[in-house]
Design a protein around this motif. Structure first.
Motif, PDB file in Angstrom:
ATOM      1  N   ASN A  92       0.810  -1.221   0.000  1.00  0.00           N
ATOM      2  CA  ASN A  92       0.000   0.000   0.000  1.00  0.00           C
ATOM      3  C   ASN A  92       0.839   1.265   0.000  1.00  0.00           C
ATOM      4  N   TYR A  93       2.132   1.136   0.173  1.00  0.00           N
ATOM      5  CA  TYR A  93       2.964   2.299   0.415  1.00  0.00           C
ATOM      6  C   TYR A  93       4.012   2.529  -0.666  1.00  0.00           C
ATOM      7  N   VAL A  94       4.199   3.803  -0.995  1.00  0.00           N
ATOM      8  CA  VAL A  94       5.393   4.211  -1.722  1.00  0.00           C
ATOM      9  C   VAL A  94       6.565   4.080  -0.760  1.00  0.00           C
ATOM     10  N   MET A  95       7.647   3.515  -1.245  1.00  0.00           N
ATOM     11  CA  MET A  95       8.817   3.286  -0.405  1.00  0.00           C
ATOM     12  C   MET A  95       9.996   4.116  -0.892  1.00  0.00           C
ATOM     13  N   PRO A 121      28.213  11.394   7.542  1.00  0.00           N
ATOM     14  CA  PRO A 121      28.703  11.949   8.803  1.00  0.00           C
ATOM     15  C   PRO A 121      28.670  13.473   8.803  1.00  0.00           C
ATOM     16  N   GLY A 122      28.053  14.028   9.817  1.00  0.00           N
ATOM     17  CA  GLY A 122      28.010  15.469   9.951  1.00  0.00           C
ATOM     18  C   GLY A 122      27.028  16.180   9.050  1.00  0.00           C
ATOM     19  N   LYS A 123      26.220  15.415   8.331  1.00  0.00           N
ATOM     20  CA  LYS A 123      25.257  16.028   7.399  1.00  0.00           C
ATOM     21  C   LYS A 123      23.836  15.603   7.733  1.00  0.00           C
ATOM     22  N   GLU A 124      22.898  16.313   7.157  1.00  0.00           N
ATOM     23  CA  GLU A 124      21.500  15.970   7.348  1.00  0.00           C
ATOM     24  C   GLU A 124      21.134  14.776   6.452  1.00  0.00           C
ATOM     25  N   ARG A 125      20.076  14.105   6.856  1.00  0.00           N
ATOM     26  CA  ARG A 125      19.598  12.986   6.051  1.00  0.00           C
ATOM     27  C   ARG A 125      19.039  13.522   4.729  1.00  0.00           C
ATOM     28  N   GLU A 126      19.358  12.842   3.638  1.00  0.00           N
ATOM     29  CA  GLU A 126      18.931  13.308   2.326  1.00  0.00           C
ATOM     30  C   GLU A 126      18.253  12.181   1.546  1.00  0.00           C
ATOM     31  N   PHE A 127      17.364  12.583   0.669  1.00  0.00           N
ATOM     32  CA  PHE A 127      16.621  11.655  -0.178  1.00  0.00           C
ATOM     33  C   PHE A 127      17.550  11.011  -1.198  1.00  0.00           C
ATOM     34  N   VAL A 128      17.315   9.722  -1.453  1.00  0.00           N
ATOM     35  CA  VAL A 128      18.063   9.008  -2.478  1.00  0.00           C
ATOM     36  C   VAL A 128      17.149   8.605  -3.636  1.00  0.00           C
ATOM     37  N   CYS A 129      16.070   7.891  -3.315  1.00  0.00           N
ATOM     38  CA  CYS A 129      15.168   7.430  -4.374  1.00  0.00           C
ATOM     39  C   CYS A 129      13.883   6.910  -3.765  1.00  0.00           C
ATOM     40  N   ALA A 130      12.888   6.703  -4.633  1.00  0.00           N
ATOM     41  CA  ALA A 130      11.615   6.171  -4.186  1.00  0.00           C
ATOM     42  C   ALA A 130      10.999   5.333  -5.293  1.00  0.00           C
ATOM     43  N   ILE A 131      10.054   4.468  -4.897  1.00  0.00           N
ATOM     44  CA  ILE A 131       9.414   3.565  -5.845  1.00  0.00           C
ATOM     45  C   ILE A 131       7.927   3.500  -5.536  1.00  0.00           C
ATOM     46  N   SER A 132       7.128   3.402  -6.580  1.00  0.00           N
ATOM     47  CA  SER A 132       5.686   3.377  -6.433  1.00  0.00           C
ATOM     48  C   SER A 132       5.202   2.080  -5.805  1.00  0.00           C
ATOM     49  N   ARG A 133       3.929   2.052  -5.469  1.00  0.00           N
ATOM     50  CA  ARG A 133       3.355   0.895  -4.782  1.00  0.00           C
ATOM     51  C   ARG A 133       3.510  -0.397  -5.598  1.00  0.00           C
ATOM     52  N   GLY A 134       3.304  -0.293  -6.875  1.00  0.00           N
ATOM     53  CA  GLY A 134       3.399  -1.466  -7.726  1.00  0.00           C
ATOM     54  C   GLY A 134       4.788  -1.705  -8.283  1.00  0.00           C
ATOM     55  N   VAL A 187       0.707  12.140   0.688  1.00  0.00           N
ATOM     56  CA  VAL A 187       1.844  12.894   0.153  1.00  0.00           C
ATOM     57  C   VAL A 187       1.882  12.723  -1.361  1.00  0.00           C
ATOM     58  N   HIS A 188       2.200  13.807  -2.040  1.00  0.00           N
ATOM     59  CA  HIS A 188       2.239  13.756  -3.494  1.00  0.00           C
ATOM     60  C   HIS A 188       3.454  12.982  -3.981  1.00  0.00           C
ATOM     61  N   TRP A 189       3.244  12.214  -5.026  1.00  0.00           N
ATOM     62  CA  TRP A 189       4.315  11.486  -5.703  1.00  0.00           C
ATOM     63  C   TRP A 189       5.395  12.469  -6.147  1.00  0.00           C
ATOM     64  N   GLY A 190       6.629  12.140  -5.861  1.00  0.00           N
ATOM     65  CA  GLY A 190       7.743  12.986  -6.256  1.00  0.00           C
ATOM     66  C   GLY A 190       8.387  13.723  -5.091  1.00  0.00           C
ATOM     67  N   SER A 191       7.774  13.585  -3.906  1.00  0.00           N
ATOM     68  CA  SER A 191       8.347  14.263  -2.752  1.00  0.00           C
ATOM     69  C   SER A 191       9.729  13.709  -2.426  1.00  0.00           C
ATOM     70  N   ARG A 192      10.613  14.620  -2.030  1.00  0.00           N
ATOM     71  CA  ARG A 192      11.957  14.250  -1.584  1.00  0.00           C
ATOM     72  C   ARG A 192      12.197  14.691  -0.143  1.00  0.00           C
ATOM     73  N   LEU A 193      11.129  15.076   0.521  1.00  0.00           N
ATOM     74  CA  LEU A 193      11.253  15.612   1.864  1.00  0.00           C
ATOM     75  C   LEU A 193      11.261  14.512   2.911  1.00  0.00           C
ATOM     76  N   GLU A 194      12.223  14.599   3.818  1.00  0.00           N
ATOM     77  CA  GLU A 194      12.288  13.634   4.907  1.00  0.00           C
ATOM     78  C   GLU A 194      10.976  13.631   5.701  1.00  0.00           C
ATOM     79  N   PHE A 195      10.378  14.800   5.855  1.00  0.00           N
ATOM     80  CA  PHE A 195       9.144  14.936   6.635  1.00  0.00           C
ATOM     81  C   PHE A 195       8.006  14.125   6.040  1.00  0.00           C
ATOM     82  N   ASP A 196       8.048  13.879   4.760  1.00  0.00           N
ATOM     83  CA  ASP A 196       6.961  13.171   4.088  1.00  0.00           C
ATOM     84  C   ASP A 196       7.087  11.648   4.167  1.00  0.00           C
ATOM     85  N   PHE A 197       8.104  11.187   4.856  1.00  0.00           N
ATOM     86  CA  PHE A 197       8.322   9.743   5.012  1.00  0.00           C
ATOM     87  C   PHE A 197       8.307   9.386   6.487  1.00  0.00           C
TER      88      PHE A 197
END
Length: 125
Positions: A30-33, A40-53, A102-112
């Motif tokens: 059911n979830y986009v993953m 080290p010393g940096k904020e967490r950043e988006f790498v990639c995501a995949i749709s439910r299917g 959350v809209h598809w395409g988000s790269r925000l840590e808050f949206d996960f």
């Protein structure tokens, strides 16, 4: 859903690693993953995501063409194949699921959410 990432390790620049994220629960499909990383010393950043299917993906510019995300809903896993690794890819890698609404395409840590324990990837030069 609870998540657990694995597969990290030490690799030389130019090498490859495959990370896996195992999910518990019956609602995994059911979830986009997504995958994130924190160097080290940096904020967490988006790498990639995949749709439910598993038929759609998007990547950060820093990994496009080198990393590939995939999922197996029957096995409740989402994988990250990392090729042509660079020292700047060194980080703890986390998997997470996208929050509902959350809209598809988000790269925000808050949206996960449902952050699992990360796995450390170290790329030596």
């Amino acid at each position: 859903v609870q998540l657990q990432a694995s597969g990290g390790g030490l690799v030389q620049a130019g090498g490859s690693l495959r990370l896996s994220c195992a999910a518990s629960g019956r609602t995994f499909s059911n979830y986009v993953m997504g995958w994130f990383r924190q160097a080290p010393g940096k904020e967490r950043e988006f790498v990639c995501a995949i749709s439910r299917g598993g038929d759609s993906t998007y990547y950060s510019q820093s990994v496009v063409g080198r990393f590939t995300i995939s999922r197996d809903n029957a096995e409740n896993t989402v994988d990250l194949q990392m090729n042509s690794l660079r020292p700047e890819d060194t980080a703890v890698y986390y998997c997470a699921r996208m929050k509902r609404g959350v809209h598809w395409g988000s790269r925000l840590e808050f949206d996960f959410t449902s952050w699992g324990q990360g796995t450390l990837v170290t790329v030596s030069s």
